[in-house]
Design an enzyme around this catalytic site. Sequence first.
Site, PDB file in Angstrom:
ATOM      1  CB  THR A 158      -0.932   0.027   1.224  1.00 46.52           C
ATOM      2  OG1 THR A 158      -0.144  -0.253   2.393  1.00 46.52           O
ATOM      3  CG2 THR A 158      -2.025  -1.009   1.110  1.00 46.52           C
ATOM      4  CG  ASN A 182      -6.107   7.297   2.295  1.00 51.96           C
ATOM      5  OD1 ASN A 182      -7.260   7.716   2.204  1.00 51.96           O
ATOM      6  ND2 ASN A 182      -5.306   7.638   3.279  1.00 51.96           N
ATOM      7  CG  ASN A 184      -1.908   9.233   3.252  1.00 50.86           C
ATOM      8  OD1 ASN A 184      -2.374   8.289   2.622  1.00 50.86           O
ATOM      9  ND2 ASN A 184      -1.589   9.153   4.524  1.00 50.86           N
ATOM     10  CE  LYS A 185      -0.893   4.814   2.501  1.00 48.48           C
ATOM     11  NZ  LYS A 185      -1.882   3.851   2.859  1.00 48.48           N
ATOM     12  CB  VAL A 186       2.665   6.501  -4.507  1.00 46.80           C
ATOM     13  CG1 VAL A 186       3.467   6.975  -5.720  1.00 46.80           C
ATOM     14  CG2 VAL A 186       3.612   5.990  -3.422  1.00 46.80           C
TER      15      VAL A 186
END
Length: 370
Positions: A158, A182, A184-186
Amino acid sequence: MSKKTVFLDAPNVGNLEKRYLAMAVDSGFVSTFGPFVQKFEETFARYIGVTKAVSTQSGTEALHVALHELGIGEGDEVIVPALTFVATANPIVYVKAAPVFVDVDKDSWNIDPREIERHITRRTKAVVPVHFYGNPCDMDRIMGIARKHGLAVIEDATESLGAFYNKKHTGTIGDLGCFSFNGNKVITTGGGGMVVGTDPKRLEHIKFLVNQGRDETRGYYHPEIGFNYRMTNLEAALGLAQLKRLNEFLNKKQVFNALYREELSGVRDIRFQKEYRGARGSWWFTCVVFERPVDLPTLQKVLLGKGVPTRRVFTPITEFPPYKKFKKSDLAHSYDLYERGLCLPSSTLNSEQDVRTTAREIKRFLKRGL
Ligand SMILES: *Cc1c(COP(=O)(O)O)cnc(C)c1O
């Protein structure tokens, strides 16, 4: 006077995302059916080098359906690192299995393969390695141990979209791999996830499971208990635009990580995550650990005063009330990294100057503290 703020992990969305979202709205397909879903899954699968990927509404759901697919359930034990986000462990409890928390390696901050081997019992069914903050796990050793003991491996990828281990994308090495989109992910779809794997039959079955276990050839006929975990066309439109910009994001993360290492290289007592041989981190987050005791709350407050937000490393899951009853071992490194680690601004909205500013303020604080 307003100071320029540095972003911790804010998403990077712009005109391409707007355009794709408008196309989805104009097409009338805004829900769980529509062309962007298939396009996003196919493009994602091709990018990471698997034949099929199945989208979900979150990374947590991806992990849940992966455990369900592999038949993990009541009475089974699943080995996980203690130092990770709580969503690595929650799905194990959803399927009524028991997480077994083991320590991480102090250099990579990832699950220590020796600790996996030490905690295998007759009940152990699976391992969930986490590529922590985008740093790949020692997958050769983990896969070797898993094969020897007949364990399933579900990669919690994730945080590691774009990271490699022996020229393979993280998430494509174990039996199944899970991603999160989500905010804030890459890359982000607002909220979303993906399950990938190399066995097309298994992925077909997961596609069926996330669609309420519906056998579409027979209309609304449901031969198994499934889930409603489908991504919407709107989310997939956002995801496809983000995927087109992924190389831009990954380049920035690499540059930021290298720059932090360079800028803080002269500072004694600061360590970064180390990569295993054959690994190339994607550095979703760049984090440091202070070898010598540092008053982290004060450092965070001082940095925030300069417009630089930071975040502590995750609290070991064994600290949380619902998890106190589960098996755990000596977790010295997990606690050490939690107590002395700090995540630095890593949003791709930042500039190289923001990274330099952050490094400068950290150095200033440490000097004053001496
Ligand atoms: C983000 C994350 C998840 C869960 O992803 P969501 O999309 O937020 O549900 C799981 N494990 C780890 C390690 C994560 O960082």
